[in-house]
Structures are given as C-alpha cells and as structure tokens.
Design an enzyme around this catalytic site. Structure first.
Site, short mmCIF file in Angstrom:
data_model
loop_
_atom_site.label_atom_id
_atom_site.label_comp_id
_atom_site.label_asym_id
_atom_site.label_seq_id
_atom_site.Cartn_x
_atom_site.Cartn_y
_atom_site.Cartn_z
N TYR A 59 -1.19 -2.78 0.16
CA TYR A 59 -1.69 -1.63 -0.58
C TYR A 59 -0.51 -0.75 -1.00
O TYR A 59 0.37 -0.46 -0.20
CB TYR A 59 -2.64 -0.82 0.29
CG TYR A 59 -3.20 0.41 -0.40
CD1 TYR A 59 -4.07 0.28 -1.48
CD2 TYR A 59 -2.88 1.69 0.03
CE1 TYR A 59 -4.59 1.40 -2.11
CE2 TYR A 59 -3.40 2.82 -0.59
CZ TYR A 59 -4.25 2.66 -1.67
OH TYR A 59 -4.77 3.77 -2.29
N LYS A 95 3.48 9.86 3.67
CA LYS A 95 2.91 10.09 5.01
C LYS A 95 3.83 10.92 5.91
O LYS A 95 3.83 12.14 5.79
CB LYS A 95 2.47 8.76 5.61
CG LYS A 95 1.39 8.13 4.71
CD LYS A 95 0.59 6.99 5.25
CE LYS A 95 -0.59 6.74 4.31
NZ LYS A 95 -0.58 5.44 3.65
N ASP A 142 8.00 -0.74 0.19
CA ASP A 142 7.05 0.36 0.25
C ASP A 142 6.95 0.79 1.71
O ASP A 142 6.24 0.18 2.50
CB ASP A 142 5.68 -0.07 -0.31
CG ASP A 142 4.69 1.09 -0.30
OD1 ASP A 142 5.01 2.16 0.28
OD2 ASP A 142 3.58 0.92 -0.87
C1 LIG Z 1 -0.90 5.24 2.06
C2 LIG Z 1 -0.07 4.28 1.31
C3 LIG Z 1 0.23 4.46 -0.05
C4 LIG Z 1 -0.42 5.54 -0.88
O1 LIG Z 1 -0.09 6.81 -0.45
P1 LIG Z 1 -1.08 8.04 -0.86
O2 LIG Z 1 -0.33 9.23 -0.38
O3 LIG Z 1 -2.36 7.79 -0.16
O4 LIG Z 1 -1.21 8.00 -2.34
C5 LIG Z 1 1.11 3.60 -0.64
N1 LIG Z 1 1.68 2.59 0.04
C6 LIG Z 1 1.41 2.37 1.34
C7 LIG Z 1 2.09 1.26 2.05
C8 LIG Z 1 0.50 3.20 2.01
O5 LIG Z 1 0.19 2.94 3.28
#
Ligand SMILES: *Cc1c(COP(=O)(O)O)cnc(C)c1O
Length: 428
Positions: free
Chosen positions: A144, A266, A238
C-alpha cells in the site's frame, strides 16, 4: 462492556460522514460490529466514550511510537501553538527536522515535507518520472502506498496481465503505467524489466506491512537495488511505516540497502499530519523551485506538526534503548502466538499473526487467511480490553509506553483464547 454512547455516536456520524468514518478501515467492516468512539488516550491505553479502557495495539496505525500523549511532545506542541498555528513562510524548525532526518537516514540527502503519506509517495513518484523522463513504475501486489490514482492497483491473477485499478474513479490510463510484481519474487521483477523499457522506478515497502507483516526474503532488497541500477530506474523505499520504527535509521540502515528516494510519514509527525519524501541531492533538486517537477502545499512543514516531529525524533535519537525494548516486547508477543496453528511474521517491532498455516511470503499467501477466525479473535480480545487492528491485514503496533504489565496482560489473554474453536456462524 457498555457500548451505548459509542453506538449512538456512530449512528449520528453516519448521517453526516460516509460510513461514519474518515478512513474506511475504522468502520470495522472486516471484523463486523461497530467501532468504539474515543474520548482520550494516554501511554499504551485508549479510552472510549463509554468509559472503557483498551490496551492499544493500533497506535493510530503507527505514529504513536512513544505511546499516546507523551508529556514531552504535548508540552512542546502547547508551547508552539502559542506562537501561531501556520505561517506559509519558512521556519528554522523545518531545517532542523530535515537535518535530523538526513542524519538518521544517509540516503536522504535532501527532504521535502508534505502532510500525508499519500502525498509523499505521489510526489516521490512524480520526481522519479521527471528525473528519468520515463512513465512506468513497478509496485508489488499487496503493498500500500496511499490512495493516489496511480497506486491503487494490485495484481490480477497473472503477474504481467493488464493492471486494473482497485477503486472506482481511477481511469484505466493511470493504472496502465503501474506494473505489478509479486513481492519476494525476483523472477516477476526481471520479467517486467525485460518486457518494458520505460520503467522510472520500483517502489517497495521494504517490510510489507499493509497485507499483514511480510518481511523481504534474504537478499531481495539488494536484488532490487541491483536490477534498478542495471536498467537506469530509481529505487524508492516507502518507509511511511518502517521509517523510525524498524530502527532509528529505518529500513535502509536495517537491511543495509541504499535507495534513491525514501518516503516517510506516520512517526515523523509525532501524531500530527506530517510526511516527507527525500533522497539523493541531484534527484531532489529536480523539484520546484530548483527544477521542473512541480509540488507544493499550503500547510507543508506546518510549524506545530514539525515541532511534534522534532521532539519525537530527538527522543528516539537520544534513547536508542527504545528500539531494543520494542524488539524485546514484540518477541514476547511473537512467542505467545506461536504453536497455535498461526503464522507469525515479525521484523523488529512489526508483527502479524496470520490465521493461516503459512508460510506467508507474498500477497497470494497472505490472502489464504481465515479472516472469520481473525474476526473472532479480534472481538474476544476487545472484550478483554485489548485492541488489535480491526483487520487481519494490518500490523500490530507497539510503543515505548507498552510496559511489561501491558505485555503480560496481552500474553495472558492470548493464552486463554481457544484458537481451534469453530467460528460462530454469524461471523462468517
Ligand atoms: C500509511 C501508509 C501510506 C499512506 O499514508 P497516509 O498518511 O495514510 O496518506 C503510504 N505508504 C505506506 C507504506 C503506509 O503504511
């Protein structure tokens, strides 16, 4: 356990907010039942509107690595609020946070702040495309990267079949430039590179944590580094989840692989909306105002969010034992889940117990889980005052505030749970 007030608030919310929630997984659809509404949180605990206290293993989906309402973060934020909430003009603290991040993660020579992980990844992809003058990207099934158009794509059944979007409202044209490989399969990546000349970047969650936790197999990230170099594509980690979670240096330090670009979110906001993308200086200098890749944001580098991030990262930097503690506590949970017909995947403090005999190494094997059995487990734990993620396909998040007493209570509840009971009909 009373739920009257939460239930009433949920009904009310549904009148004005689609599904009553501002992010879909909060609606408990995957486990059934209705979400509890939160009044406040402190340390490892979250308190709902009916006065029930839960031990929280979601931690706002990752940010709260110090636990909820850490006194040091809260007082810094309070003080910053007194100076104004946003200026739209540069502040010294943005540079300080950029420097802290760059010193923590050597691959990040320059960094640009944005407000969400989605925005960070979307921007990093744009930079990769601008820098390489190529259009296509490779992502992995089950990974994701936020909800931007081009990234809401997973694999069909065949690896190299047409990419289809996961969401209505995403034009096929966007999805076409997103090619989906199988995580931990060198062959699937090689095949795509052999068949397509214009790959701008490979984007990967170095430890997949959005299909449950699935670590990379030995050498897989190094392989991605080599093949991207061979074909002149960029490698994007990511690290929105893994950054400052796997360790202070994130996944690139943990695995000893240096990507070209890194996305963060995060944890770096310390609980406020802040995310970032960064990487090699020559690549990052292609961003406006220096370069031709446009990216902007009214609240980017917001002073309150930057303050919360700066305090949080400084605490992590100055207290490396936090990571040893997280690792130790995650191992205790891992052990508690073992020997019960589950597959337990753990990397550092990132942990998942799959209701599946496993092994779970990619999206296909993750999907074999008995999600009804997970739902059953979830509700049993919730009734014991323990809040795990309301979906089988999320990581368990620990914080520095989860003390031994909290872990013991959790292990006890796991020990008491009957893992082989049949699922009640209603749950299926
Ligand atoms: C949570 C997440 C995102 C998206 O971040 P948001 O702040 O929710 O837009 C992107 N990549 C990874 C790996 C994530 O866990």
């Amino acid at each position: 356990m009373k739920h009257d007030r939460s239930n009433a608030l949920y009904e009310q919310a549904k009148k004005y907010i689609p599904g009553g929630v501002n992010s879909p997984v909060r609606a408990f659809r995957a486990v059934g039942g209705t979400p509890f509404f939160v009044k406040r949180a402190r340390g490892p605990y979250i308190y709902d509107e009916d006065g029930t206290k839960y031990l929280d293993y979601v931690c706002s989906w990752g940010p709260c690595i110090l636990g909820h309402a850490d006194g040091r973060v809260i007082s810094a934020v309070r003080e910053a609020c007194g100076e104004g909430l946003t200026y739209g003009v540069p502040t010294e603290k943005e540079t300080l946070l950029a420097q802290v991040i760059s010193e923590a993660i050597p691959a990040v020579e320059k960094v640009r702040f944005v407000s969400s992980g989605t925005e960070a990844v979307m921007s990093a992809i744009r930079v990769a495309r601008g820098y390489t003058s190529r259009d296509r990207i490779i992502k992995f099934a089950g990974h994701y990267h936020g909800h931007s158009d081009g990234l809401l794509v997973k694999a069909g059944s065949g690896l190299l079949t047409d990419s289809i979007p996961d969401s209505a409202g995403v034009p096929d044209g966007y999805a076409k430039n997103t090619l989906v490989a199988e995580f931990n399969s060198e062959k699937s990546v090689e095949e795509i590179f052999r068949n397509h000349k214009d790959i701008a970047a490979v984007i990967v969650e170095p430890v997949a944590a959005n299909m449950g936790v699935v670590p990379p197999k030995e050498g897989f990230l190094k392989f991605l580094r080599e093949i991207t170099e061979k074909y002149g594509a960029l490698l994007i980690f990511d690290e929105v989840i893994t950054g400052f979670r796997l360790g202070y240096g994130g996944a690139s330090e943990y695995f000893g692989v240096r990507p070209d670009l890194v996305t963060l979110g995060k944890i770096i906001g310390g609980g406020l909306p802040l995310a970032a993308y960064g990487g090699r200086e020559d690549i990052m200098d292609s961003v406006a105002p220096l370069g031709s890749v446009y990216q902007a944001g009214t609240l980017s580098g917001n002073p309150i969010a930057v303050t919360a991030g700066l305090v949080t990262l400084s605490i992590l930097r100055d207290n490396p034992e936090v990571y040893l503690g997280l690792e130790r506590k995650a191992r205790l949970l891992e052990d508690a889940f073992k020997g019960r017909g589950l597959t337990v995947n753990r990397e550092g403090s990132l942990l998942s117990a799959f209701f599946n005999e496993g092994p779970v190494t990619d999206y296909r094997s993750a999907l074999k889980c008995d999600t009804a059995a997970y739902a059953n487990f979830f509700h049993a734990m919730l009734d014991n005052g323990i809040y795990f993620a309301p979906s089988q396909f999320e990581a368990m998040f620990l914080s520095a505030a989860h003390d031994d007493e909290a872990i013991e209570k959790t292990v006890e509840a796991i020990n008491k749970f009957n893992f082989i009971q049949p699922c009640p009909e209603g749950m299926r």
